[in-house]
Design a protein around this motif. Structure first.
Motif, PDB file in Angstrom:
ATOM      1  N   SER A  96      49.851 138.545  18.466  1.00 30.65           N
ATOM      2  CA  SER A  96      48.762 137.681  18.341  1.00 30.65           C
ATOM      3  C   SER A  96      48.624 137.101  17.166  1.00 30.65           C
ATOM      4  CB  SER A  96      47.784 138.569  18.572  1.00 30.65           C
ATOM      5  OG  SER A  96      47.280 139.473  17.719  1.00 30.65           O
ATOM      6  N   ALA A  97      47.767 136.000  17.134  1.00 28.59           N
ATOM      7  CA  ALA A  97      47.271 135.116  15.908  1.00 28.59           C
ATOM      8  C   ALA A  97      46.680 136.335  14.990  1.00 28.59           C
ATOM      9  CB  ALA A  97      46.345 134.027  16.520  1.00 28.59           C
ATOM     10  N   ARG A  98      45.835 137.346  15.525  1.00 30.71           N
ATOM     11  CA  ARG A  98      45.126 138.176  14.776  1.00 30.71           C
ATOM     12  C   ARG A  98      45.945 139.090  14.018  1.00 30.71           C
ATOM     13  NH1 ARG A  98      42.662 143.078  15.661  1.00 30.71           N
ATOM     14  NH2 ARG A  98      40.840 143.634  14.270  1.00 30.71           N
ATOM     15  N   THR A  99      47.056 139.380  14.636  1.00 29.37           N
ATOM     16  CA  THR A  99      47.881 140.579  14.074  1.00 29.37           C
ATOM     17  C   THR A  99      48.552 139.740  12.886  1.00 29.37           C
ATOM     18  OG1 THR A  99      48.032 141.887  16.152  1.00 29.37           O
ATOM     19  CG2 THR A  99      49.781 141.947  14.537  1.00 29.37           C
ATOM     20  N   GLY A 212      26.926 145.431  21.249  1.00 25.53           N
ATOM     21  CA  GLY A 212      27.977 146.219  20.848  1.00 25.53           C
ATOM     22  C   GLY A 212      29.143 145.481  20.964  1.00 25.53           C
ATOM     23  N   ALA A 213      29.544 144.063  20.811  1.00 25.29           N
ATOM     24  CA  ALA A 213      30.438 143.454  20.717  1.00 25.29           C
ATOM     25  C   ALA A 213      31.483 143.763  19.581  1.00 25.29           C
ATOM     26  CB  ALA A 213      30.431 141.871  20.725  1.00 25.29           C
ATOM     27  N   ARG A 214      32.860 143.787  19.823  1.00 26.29           N
ATOM     28  CA  ARG A 214      33.807 143.949  18.754  1.00 26.29           C
ATOM     29  C   ARG A 214      34.005 142.710  17.730  1.00 26.29           C
ATOM     30  NH1 ARG A 214      36.681 145.654  23.524  1.00 26.29           N
ATOM     31  NH2 ARG A 214      37.186 148.248  23.190  1.00 26.29           N
ATOM     32  N   VAL A 215      34.312 143.100  16.458  1.00 30.27           N
ATOM     33  CA  VAL A 215      34.495 142.126  15.554  1.00 30.27           C
ATOM     34  C   VAL A 215      35.370 140.894  15.878  1.00 30.27           C
ATOM     35  CG1 VAL A 215      35.123 141.557  13.103  1.00 30.27           C
ATOM     36  CG2 VAL A 215      34.200 143.947  13.687  1.00 30.27           C
ATOM     37  N   GLN A 216      36.455 141.310  16.249  1.00 31.12           N
ATOM     38  CA  GLN A 216      37.300 140.437  16.827  1.00 31.12           C
ATOM     39  C   GLN A 216      36.792 139.594  18.134  1.00 31.12           C
ATOM     40  OE1 GLN A 216      38.050 143.592  17.052  1.00 31.12           O
ATOM     41  NE2 GLN A 216      39.571 144.235  18.526  1.00 31.12           N
ATOM     42  N   GLU A 217      36.216 140.008  18.866  1.00 29.11           N
ATOM     43  CA  GLU A 217      35.550 139.299  20.091  1.00 29.11           C
ATOM     44  C   GLU A 217      34.698 138.343  19.441  1.00 29.11           C
ATOM     45  OE1 GLU A 217      35.952 143.376  23.073  1.00 29.11           O
ATOM     46  OE2 GLU A 217      34.216 142.878  22.160  1.00 29.11           O
ATOM     47  N   VAL A 218      33.653 138.721  18.598  1.00 29.53           N
ATOM     48  CA  VAL A 218      32.812 137.692  18.162  1.00 29.53           C
ATOM     49  C   VAL A 218      33.616 136.458  17.440  1.00 29.53           C
ATOM     50  CG1 VAL A 218      30.774 137.043  16.290  1.00 29.53           C
ATOM     51  CG2 VAL A 218      31.246 139.578  17.546  1.00 29.53           C
ATOM     52  N   ARG A 219      34.561 136.840  17.173  1.00 31.78           N
ATOM     53  CA  ARG A 219      35.378 135.582  16.265  1.00 31.78           C
ATOM     54  C   ARG A 219      36.123 134.628  17.327  1.00 31.78           C
ATOM     55  NH1 ARG A 219      39.858 137.749  12.792  1.00 31.78           N
ATOM     56  NH2 ARG A 219      40.081 135.745  12.364  1.00 31.78           N
ATOM     57  N   LEU A 220      36.463 134.998  18.472  1.00 34.15           N
ATOM     58  CA  LEU A 220      37.101 134.276  19.357  1.00 34.15           C
ATOM     59  C   LEU A 220      36.392 133.668  20.735  1.00 34.15           C
ATOM     60  CD1 LEU A 220      37.817 135.946  22.155  1.00 34.15           C
ATOM     61  CD2 LEU A 220      39.557 137.348  20.533  1.00 34.15           C
ATOM     62  N   ILE A 221      35.242 134.213  20.765  1.00 37.30           N
ATOM     63  CA  ILE A 221      34.193 133.756  21.921  1.00 37.30           C
ATOM     64  C   ILE A 221      34.108 132.140  21.994  1.00 37.30           C
ATOM     65  CG2 ILE A 221      31.883 133.869  22.892  1.00 37.30           C
ATOM     66  CD1 ILE A 221      31.625 136.647  22.050  1.00 37.30           C
ATOM     67  N   GLU A 222      34.492 131.630  23.126  1.00 39.22           N
ATOM     68  CA  GLU A 222      34.279 130.181  23.167  1.00 39.22           C
ATOM     69  C   GLU A 222      33.274 129.870  24.167  1.00 39.22           C
ATOM     70  OE1 GLU A 222      38.000 128.245  23.938  1.00 39.22           O
ATOM     71  OE2 GLU A 222      39.179 129.368  22.210  1.00 39.22           O
ATOM     72  N   GLY A 223      32.744 128.628  24.064  1.00 43.44           N
ATOM     73  CA  GLY A 223      31.889 128.161  25.166  1.00 43.44           C
ATOM     74  C   GLY A 223      32.320 128.381  26.698  1.00 43.44           C
ATOM     75  N   THR A 224      33.601 128.081  26.915  1.00 41.26           N
ATOM     76  CA  THR A 224      34.124 128.532  28.280  1.00 41.26           C
ATOM     77  C   THR A 224      34.150 130.017  28.768  1.00 41.26           C
ATOM     78  OG1 THR A 224      36.526 128.514  27.094  1.00 41.26           O
ATOM     79  CG2 THR A 224      35.966 126.379  28.015  1.00 41.26           C
ATOM     80  N   HIS A 225      34.062 130.744  27.798  1.00 40.53           N
ATOM     81  CA  HIS A 225      34.101 132.020  28.260  1.00 40.53           C
ATOM     82  C   HIS A 225      32.486 132.581  28.670  1.00 40.53           C
ATOM     83  CE1 HIS A 225      37.296 133.032  24.915  1.00 40.53           C
ATOM     84  NE2 HIS A 225      37.927 132.584  25.977  1.00 40.53           N
ATOM     85  N   TRP A 280      34.759 132.324  11.620  1.00 45.07           N
ATOM     86  CA  TRP A 280      34.792 133.742  10.783  1.00 45.07           C
ATOM     87  C   TRP A 280      36.357 134.237  10.453  1.00 45.07           C
ATOM     88  CZ3 TRP A 280      30.479 134.860   8.171  1.00 45.07           C
ATOM     89  CH2 TRP A 280      29.141 134.401   8.482  1.00 45.07           C
ATOM     90  N   ASP A 281      36.474 134.926   9.517  1.00 47.99           N
ATOM     91  CA  ASP A 281      37.683 135.742   9.617  1.00 47.99           C
ATOM     92  C   ASP A 281      37.052 136.886   8.923  1.00 47.99           C
ATOM     93  OD1 ASP A 281      37.585 135.184   6.609  1.00 47.99           O
ATOM     94  OD2 ASP A 281      39.042 133.698   6.914  1.00 47.99           O
ATOM     95  N   ALA A 282      38.141 138.005   8.574  1.00 47.87           N
ATOM     96  CA  ALA A 282      37.811 139.336   8.057  1.00 47.87           C
ATOM     97  C   ALA A 282      37.245 139.137   6.716  1.00 47.87           C
ATOM     98  CB  ALA A 282      39.011 140.558   8.334  1.00 47.87           C
ATOM     99  N   GLN A 283      37.814 138.245   5.921  1.00 49.21           N
ATOM    100  CA  GLN A 283      37.510 138.048   4.572  1.00 49.21           C
ATOM    101  C   GLN A 283      36.015 137.723   4.419  1.00 49.21           C
ATOM    102  OE1 GLN A 283      39.332 139.251   1.916  1.00 49.21           O
ATOM    103  NE2 GLN A 283      37.846 138.766   0.486  1.00 49.21           N
ATOM    104  N   ASN A 284      35.609 136.875   5.300  1.00 48.35           N
ATOM    105  CA  ASN A 284      34.192 136.155   5.421  1.00 48.35           C
ATOM    106  C   ASN A 284      33.162 137.343   5.451  1.00 48.35           C
ATOM    107  OD1 ASN A 284      35.314 133.258   7.288  1.00 48.35           O
ATOM    108  ND2 ASN A 284      35.233 133.475   5.056  1.00 48.35           N
ATOM    109  N   PHE A 285      33.137 138.308   6.423  1.00 45.50           N
ATOM    110  CA  PHE A 285      32.595 139.254   6.743  1.00 45.50           C
ATOM    111  C   PHE A 285      32.547 140.355   5.544  1.00 45.50           C
ATOM    112  CE2 PHE A 285      33.428 138.404  11.478  1.00 45.50           C
ATOM    113  CZ  PHE A 285      32.239 137.675  11.588  1.00 45.50           C
TER     114      PHE A 285
END
Length: 361
Positions: A96-99, A212-225, A280-285
């Motif tokens: 995945s892109a995140r990995t 209670g969303a995960r960090v990676q979930e917040v980063r990828l949520i789009e309007g279509t979701h 957002w990315d991990a470094q930003n947070f």
């Protein structure tokens, strides 16, 4: 979701590169007369000639073969950067892109620590990795463990596919992982929020607190979701953690308000963006929480807010299977293991034990 390609400087080879259409392309060496390459807030200061080569590459038709800058002169034997290049190319196509991003960041950090940039694989020793992580005073046990894993994984992969006969760093010792049990009370969360002045970061913090969303979930949520008629966010399996099940994030009134405001603004890509308008990315947070640490004297993370959500739900009397569903767990095993000391879950186990001892049906 595909990443937007951006030029970046490969220090150990002194050349500008970009990942484009599944491959890494060299844009050329750093031209003379321009400021030295450096990274600020996750962005590289690519000079004009490199940007011209970058845009020329983007303009090439998908069926055409992109122009390629000749590789640096070959060296005798496989080097450490060679192994990392091979691994990252494979990782980009098969993970995945995140990995990929996680691996690349740790690998680049390790390469920057080497005094010999073209170090032969045979000369790489465990102490190189140990000295690297020992120099990072701000890294905790979990971050250190992940960094070592990322570097080791590249050489383990190279050994498996036959690029090298044996990983030279397979026996580097990693610190034991530490469970994150930090929790914020509502009052502590409001104090934290009061020190955040910009709306983009406040949106992230409040959304995580409410859902209670995960960090990676917040980063990828789009309007279509966002399913406004259902009051929830639906992330398809190919983008969700584990790649097997839909991730449903149920929205409170406040979380729904945040998503409804952001979705029309960012019609393409993630709806949660930083103050610069980037994903957002991990470094930003990490940077934001580091600044808050200086102000508050306490170091928080988004995982602590997720933990706080689970604790609040259990203490409010919500049953553990419902809380597991809200957190996106496949079953209640994780919650029973991690939060067995909290709220309703404790009472449930106690009551079942008492029923069994009395012989109740």
């Amino acid at each position: 979701m595909a990443r937007t390609p951006k030029p970046w400087f490969r220090t150990e080879r002194a050349v500008w590169c970009v990942h484009f259409r599944g491959s890494m392309h060299q844009l050329g060496p750093h031209p003379e007369g321009f400021p030295a390459p450096r990274q600020v807030k996750g962005k590289w200061n690519a000079p004009a000639p490199i940007l011209q080569a970058f845009h020329a590459l983007l303009a090439t038709p998908s069926t055409a073969k992109p122009p390629k800058v000749p590789d640096p002169p070959p060296v005798a034997g496989l080097t450490v950067p060679d192994v990392f290049d091979l691994f990252l190319e494979w990782c980009q196509k098969n993970r995945s892109a995140r990995t990929y991003e996680w691996s690349q960041n740790h690998i680049q950090n390790f390469l920057d620590s080497l005094t010999i940039k073209r170090l032969p694989v045979d000369d790489l020793k465990p102490f190189h990795v140990q000295q690297w992580v020992d120099s990072k005073d701000t890294w905790g046990a979990n971050h250190t463990r992940g960094a070592i894993t990322a570097v080791q994984r590249a050489f383990t992969w190279a050994e498996k596919v036959g690029h090298i006969t044996k990983s030279p760093i397979r026996h580097v010792e990693k610190p034991a992982p530490k469970r994150r049990e930090q929790m914020l009370t509502p009052a502590e969360f409001q104090t934290l929020l009061s020190h955040v002045k910009d709306e983009p970061f406040r949106d992230v913090l409040e959304f995580c607190w409410e859902t209670g969303a995960r960090v990676q979930e917040v980063r990828l949520i789009e309007g279509t979701h966002f399913k406004s008629d259902r009051g929830r966010v639906e992330i398809p399996p190919d983008q969700a953690k584990g790649k097997k099940r839909w991730r449903i994030i149920y929205l409170t009134d406040r979380a729904d308000e945040i998503v409804r405001r952001l979705a029309p603004i960012h019609t393409e890509g993630p709806i949660f963006r930083n103050v610069d308008g980037n994903q957002w990315d991990a470094q930003n947070f990490n940077c934001r929480f580091f600044r808050l640490h200086k102000k508050l004297g306490v170091k928080y993370a988004l995982t602590a807010i997720r933990h706080s959500f689970a604790t609040r739900m259990l203490e409010a009397g919500v049953d553990h299977l419902t809380v597991s569903a809200l957190l996106g767990h496949a079953d209640g095993a994780m919650l029973a293991k991690v939060y067995s000391h909290v709220g309703e879950n404790t009472n449930y186990l106690r009551d079942e034990l008492r029923k069994a001892s009395r012989g109740d049906n």
